[in-house]
Design a protein around this motif. Structure first.
Motif, PDB file in Angstrom:
ATOM      1  N   PHE A 110      -2.178   7.390  -0.471  1.00  0.00           N
ATOM      2  CA  PHE A 110      -1.554   6.412   0.424  1.00  0.00           C
ATOM      3  C   PHE A 110      -2.531   5.986   1.512  1.00  0.00           C
ATOM      4  O   PHE A 110      -2.627   4.807   1.854  1.00  0.00           O
ATOM      5  N   LEU A 111      -3.280   6.945   2.059  1.00  0.00           N
ATOM      6  CA  LEU A 111      -4.261   6.623   3.084  1.00  0.00           C
ATOM      7  C   LEU A 111      -5.344   5.701   2.528  1.00  0.00           C
ATOM      8  O   LEU A 111      -5.778   4.748   3.201  1.00  0.00           O
ATOM      9  N   ALA A 112      -5.781   5.958   1.314  1.00  0.00           N
ATOM     10  CA  ALA A 112      -6.819   5.116   0.713  1.00  0.00           C
ATOM     11  C   ALA A 112      -6.315   3.692   0.518  1.00  0.00           C
ATOM     12  O   ALA A 112      -7.042   2.715   0.775  1.00  0.00           O
ATOM     13  N   ARG A 113      -5.088   3.556   0.061  1.00  0.00           N
ATOM     14  CA  ARG A 113      -4.540   2.213  -0.137  1.00  0.00           C
ATOM     15  C   ARG A 113      -4.347   1.499   1.200  1.00  0.00           C
ATOM     16  O   ARG A 113      -4.543   0.291   1.305  1.00  0.00           O
ATOM     17  N   ILE A 114      -3.949   2.261   2.230  1.00  0.00           N
ATOM     18  CA  ILE A 114      -3.791   1.673   3.562  1.00  0.00           C
ATOM     19  C   ILE A 114      -5.135   1.144   4.057  1.00  0.00           C
ATOM     20  O   ILE A 114      -5.239   0.026   4.578  1.00  0.00           O
ATOM     21  N   ALA A 115      -6.177   1.957   3.894  1.00  0.00           N
ATOM     22  CA  ALA A 115      -7.511   1.525   4.333  1.00  0.00           C
ATOM     23  C   ALA A 115      -7.970   0.305   3.548  1.00  0.00           C
ATOM     24  O   ALA A 115      -8.493  -0.666   4.123  1.00  0.00           O
TER      25      ALA A 115
ATOM     26  N   PRO B 128       0.815  -1.226   0.000  1.00  0.00           N
ATOM     27  CA  PRO B 128       0.000   0.000   0.000  1.00  0.00           C
ATOM     28  C   PRO B 128       0.843   1.268   0.000  1.00  0.00           C
ATOM     29  O   PRO B 128       0.306   2.346  -0.291  1.00  0.00           O
ATOM     30  N   LEU B 129       2.151   1.150   0.311  1.00  0.00           N
ATOM     31  CA  LEU B 129       2.990   2.339   0.393  1.00  0.00           C
ATOM     32  C   LEU B 129       3.967   2.442  -0.776  1.00  0.00           C
ATOM     33  O   LEU B 129       4.997   3.115  -0.669  1.00  0.00           O
ATOM     34  N   ASP B 130       3.651   1.791  -1.877  1.00  0.00           N
ATOM     35  CA  ASP B 130       4.517   1.910  -3.053  1.00  0.00           C
ATOM     36  C   ASP B 130       4.697   3.374  -3.427  1.00  0.00           C
ATOM     37  O   ASP B 130       3.731   4.135  -3.536  1.00  0.00           O
ATOM     38  N   GLY B 131       5.944   3.771  -3.643  1.00  0.00           N
ATOM     39  CA  GLY B 131       6.245   5.144  -4.043  1.00  0.00           C
ATOM     40  C   GLY B 131       6.319   6.126  -2.897  1.00  0.00           C
ATOM     41  O   GLY B 131       6.531   7.326  -3.114  1.00  0.00           O
ATOM     42  N   LEU B 132       6.162   5.665  -1.659  1.00  0.00           N
ATOM     43  CA  LEU B 132       6.130   6.574  -0.510  1.00  0.00           C
ATOM     44  C   LEU B 132       7.428   7.363  -0.369  1.00  0.00           C
ATOM     45  O   LEU B 132       7.415   8.587  -0.233  1.00  0.00           O
TER      46      LEU B 132
ATOM     47  N   ARG C 258       3.826   4.987   7.391  1.00  0.00           N
ATOM     48  CA  ARG C 258       4.434   3.663   7.540  1.00  0.00           C
ATOM     49  C   ARG C 258       4.014   3.028   8.868  1.00  0.00           C
ATOM     50  O   ARG C 258       3.775   1.818   8.954  1.00  0.00           O
ATOM     51  N   ALA C 259       3.888   3.852   9.902  1.00  0.00           N
ATOM     52  CA  ALA C 259       3.506   3.324  11.219  1.00  0.00           C
ATOM     53  C   ALA C 259       2.098   2.742  11.208  1.00  0.00           C
ATOM     54  O   ALA C 259       1.785   1.841  11.990  1.00  0.00           O
ATOM     55  N   LEU C 260       1.241   3.251  10.320  1.00  0.00           N
ATOM     56  CA  LEU C 260      -0.113   2.696  10.227  1.00  0.00           C
ATOM     57  C   LEU C 260      -0.104   1.273   9.683  1.00  0.00           C
ATOM     58  O   LEU C 260      -0.996   0.478  10.002  1.00  0.00           O
ATOM     59  N   VAL C 261       0.879   0.972   8.879  1.00  0.00           N
ATOM     60  CA  VAL C 261       0.938  -0.328   8.204  1.00  0.00           C
ATOM     61  C   VAL C 261       1.742  -1.343   9.002  1.00  0.00           C
ATOM     62  O   VAL C 261       1.430  -2.537   9.008  1.00  0.00           O
ATOM     63  N   ASP C 262       2.756  -0.876   9.709  1.00  0.00           N
ATOM     64  CA  ASP C 262       3.687  -1.788  10.385  1.00  0.00           C
ATOM     65  C   ASP C 262       3.128  -2.272  11.714  1.00  0.00           C
ATOM     66  O   ASP C 262       3.643  -1.997  12.794  1.00  0.00           O
ATOM     67  N   VAL C 263       2.004  -2.962  11.682  1.00  0.00           N
ATOM     68  CA  VAL C 263       1.396  -3.533  12.885  1.00  0.00           C
ATOM     69  C   VAL C 263       1.324  -5.039  12.704  1.00  0.00           C
ATOM     70  O   VAL C 263       0.625  -5.544  11.825  1.00  0.00           O
TER      71      VAL C 263
END
Length: 741
Positions: free
Chosen positions: A80-85, A6-10, A33-38
């Motif tokens: 990025f937020l949309a892909r994370i969700a 979800p963070l491609d290109g971040l 990144r912290a939203l994803v690294d759980v």
């Protein structure tokens, strides 16, 4: 839908080129990144990861949706937020953030609608979440997509979900979303679900949908609303913060409709519905309903001038026990004299056991002080030292600025007793006690010996009171007061020296101390000194060099304190020297620096008011003043100044009157608007504008509706009194002009 990356290109994104609330957005990659690294499978470390993700989401709210404001970096974060969700990471929380960003119309450093469009651009990822297995995800997905305003794409999806959704809270959110996108469609959907057989959350959403569609408020709506009380329980954790207190929100919507229609003479029924609704709820047998009704009644009184009188009987009926009296005490106090008939419900609690510290009794007495001060005075005397709220209402921040607390001999004795125990005084109490004495003037003469003793402990407060009381005292007492103040002034206290000047007109000690203060560092000290110098006027000519030196002390500083210091110094220099070139240069610098500070609106207002003092000598500032006429908060002060400094023939008085009137109508600077209209005079007001000013004066909508809660109602009533005097004067002047013509 599972996105592996979800963070491609971040990291390749040029974050430093975009800003959020705290500057360049270089911190966003780590937060995202912290939203994803759980790692949900790790027991101990997983807890730490979850905490870190919570903190990251909180920081994102603070930076990309700061107090409801969005920025250029907000739009960049959206994909990025949309892909994370969509990838299942913190989905509900991230969707709520996206919905808030799409909802915002407070945009800073970004094109209007750009952030909303960015969220709409992610609908292919967001719309599938309407069918997610988790209830809260479906609910927050509705919230997010319905704020995109992409009606053609979102409305069909919401309608489809409405047909299959079973959860009441999700259904209520869908109905709210449909209404948000298409009010007519929302009303059509709402009609069938107002019935009592439907879940409470859905029925509440239906009531709001009918109001959003501007449908007439009928007996069905009134009955439905009453049947839903207590309504807060049906809402769950509401995503729409404006409606998380449903009864208060309905009251506000109905009153707003009534006020908007007042101009056309319609919708009085909406106002009557509010009063009937609240009266019924205030008289309900259930404490939870009465509690909601009290909060909604408070809101009504803040919006409507007729509400206090119409609701007072209901409020008195709701005072069924001590808890209810305490809950409504603040509102009754803010209503002031109009609530005097409610004194009877406050008296028993306000006078309870004055020898004991008692917060409930203090709250009741505080309200009684404001609505029936003569009845409260002896009770305050009995509880002095143990009723801090009540003392604050009598002589502190809560006290009305335009009146003096009534003299009471027992209270004077209690104050003297407190002053004789300086070690027991703390906080604001010394200032509050002496303010009461100042208001009483010569009647407080017996307290002078106590004040002399208090000088050593609280010099600032005692000196002011001594000067105010001793001015009207016998010659021998005046002489004693002068000796006490002179001795205390030698210790270097500006307030004591000010008191000596107020009593004797001897400014020498004060001037010496003010000169020292002007040469010190620190914005607050220099501003206070400048204000004191301005009050001395031409009698402080010896301070002119110190004023000039201090004016150069802030350099190019654009902070609000620096701007306000230079404005105060400029005013002092003008009042002392009438040196127009120097003062114009100082004010011009303030205006120029304020252009680089987005928070400087009120600093500009203060500078414009000082410019008005210059008269024609301030003409070089004309362009600066004209430049802020488009800002409704700054315009009234600028108009006031322009009428004083500009070439009269260059001003379009009727256009300026329209600008001032709009400022009042928008609650930008209503009091300043009255100053501007008074300066412009009757000739600038057409009959229609005079009618609009009269509507502000006599209409039901409060002109002052926001600000410090304890000041709103009193501030609006003060505006109304002054506006009525102005309307009368302008009407008479217009009539006189017509007769002369």
């Amino acid at each position: 839908m599972n996105f592996v990356h979800p963070l491609d290109g971040l990291d390749a994104h040029p974050w430093s080129s975009f800003s959020h609330a705290y500057g360049p957005a270089e911190d966003l990659p780590d937060l995202l990144r912290a939203l994803v690294d759980v790692d949900v499978d790790v027991d101990v470390d997983g807890d730490a990861d979850v905490d870190e993700a919570d903190d990251a989401l909180s920081e994102l709210y603070g930076s990309v949706l700061h107090q409801g404001t969005v920025y250029a970096a907000s739009a960049e974060a959206v994909p990025f937020l949309a892909r994370i969700a969509a990838a299942g990471h913190r989905t509900a929380g991230v969707l709520t953030l996206l919905g808030g960003m799409a909802e915002s119309e407070d945009e800073h450093g970004v094109a209007p609608g750009a952030v909303r469009d960015a969220v709409a651009g992610q609908l292919p990822l967001l719309l599938p979440l309407l069918d997610d297995a988790e209830t809260q995800v479906r609910r927050t997905a509705v919230w997010a997509v319905s704020h995109t305003r992409a009606t053609a794409r979102v409305l069909p999806a919401l309608r489809q979900r409405w047909e299959s959704e079973a959860d009441p809270l999700v259904r209520s959110e869908i109905l709210a979303g449909i209404s948000r996108l298409d009010r007519a469609a929302g009303a059509d959907t709402a009609g069938p679900v107002l019935a009592s057989s439907q879940p409470a959350a859905v029925r509440m959403a239906a009531v709001f949908a009918c109001l959003d569609a501007d449908l007439p408020w009928t007996e069905v709506h009134q009955t439905t609303m009453l049947s839903l009380l207590p309504a807060e329980a049906s809402q769950g954790d509401s995503l729409d913060l404006d409606r998380n207190e449903p009864l208060a929100a309905v009251v506000e919507m109905l009153l707003t409709r009534a006020h908007d229609a007042d101009r056309d003479g319609g919708r009085e029924a909406d106002r009557e519905a509010v009063f009937a609704l609240l009266d019924a709820a205030l008289r309900d047998d259930r404490a939870e309903v009465r509690s909601e009704a009290l909060w909604a009644a408070d809101r009504a009184c803040m919006l409507s001038r007729s509400a206090p009188r119409r609701l007072l009987d209901g409020l008195r009926a709701a005072a069924v026990d001590e808890e209810a009296v305490v809950a409504m005490a603040s509102l009754l106090g803010r209503l002031g004299a109009v609530a005097a008939p409610a004194a009877e419900i406050l008296l028993p609690l306000a006078g309870r056991d004055p020898e004991q510290t008692d917060d409930h009794a203090d709250r009741a007495l505080s309200a009684l002080v404001l609505l029936a001060p003569a009845q409260a005075a002896p009770l305050l005397a009995d509880g002095l030292g143990r009723r801090p709220r009540a003392l604050d209402a009598a002589a502190g921040f809560l006290a009305p600025a335009d009146s003096t607390f009534p003299f009471d001999a027992r209270l004077l004795g209690a104050i003297r007793h407190r002053l004789a125990q300086p070690g027991a005084l703390s906080g604001n109490e010394p200032g509050q006690l002496t303010r009461l004495l100042v208001g009483w003037g010569a009647r407080a003469t017996p307290a002078l010996p106590d004040l002399y003793d208090t000088l050593v402990h609280f010099p600032s407060q005692a000196a002011r009171a001594i000067a105010a009381i001793a001015r009207a005292a016998a010659p021998d007492e005046r002489a004693r007061a002068e000796r006490a103040l002179r001795a205390a002034a030698e210790k270097g206290s500006i307030p004591v020296a000010q008191g000596l000047y107020d009593l004797t007109d001897d400014a020498r000690p004060l001037i010496d101390l003010l000169e020292q203060a002007l040469r010190r560092d620190g914005d607050r000290a220099r501003q206070a000194a400048a204000t004191a110098v301005a009050a001395l006027g031409s009698g402080a000519k010896a301070l002119a060099p110190a004023l000039r030196a201090a004016l150069g002390g802030t350099g190019g500083d654009t902070t609000t304190p620096a701007l306000d210091v230079d404005t105060a110094l400029a005013e002092a220099l003008w009042r002392v020297t009438q040196d127009a070139p120097a003062v114009v240069a100082a004010l011009d610098s303030v205006f120029a620096r304020a252009e680089r500070n987005q928070w400087s609106r009120w600093s500009v207002v203060r500078a414009a008011r000082v410019a008005a003092l210059l008269g024609p000598a301030g003409r070089p500032l004309t362009a600066r003043l004209e430049a802020v006429l488009d800002d409704p908060e700054q315009a009234p002060a600028a108009i006031l100044a322009l009428t004083a400094v500009a070439e009269p023939a260059s001003l379009d008085h009727t256009a300026l009157a329209e600008t001032a009137l709009r400022s009042a109508e928008r609650e930008a600077d209503p009091t300043g608007a009255l100053d501007a209209l008074e300066a412009l005079g009757a000739a600038a007001l057409s009959p229609d504008r005079l009618r609009r000013l009269a509507a502000l004066t006599d209409g039901d909508r409060r002109v002052i509706r926001s600000g410090v809660e304890d000041r709103v109602i009193g501030g609006d009533e003060a505006f109304r009194v002054r506006a009525r005097r102005l309307v009368t004067a302008l009407t008479a002047a217009t009539a006189q002009h017509s007769r002369s013509a």
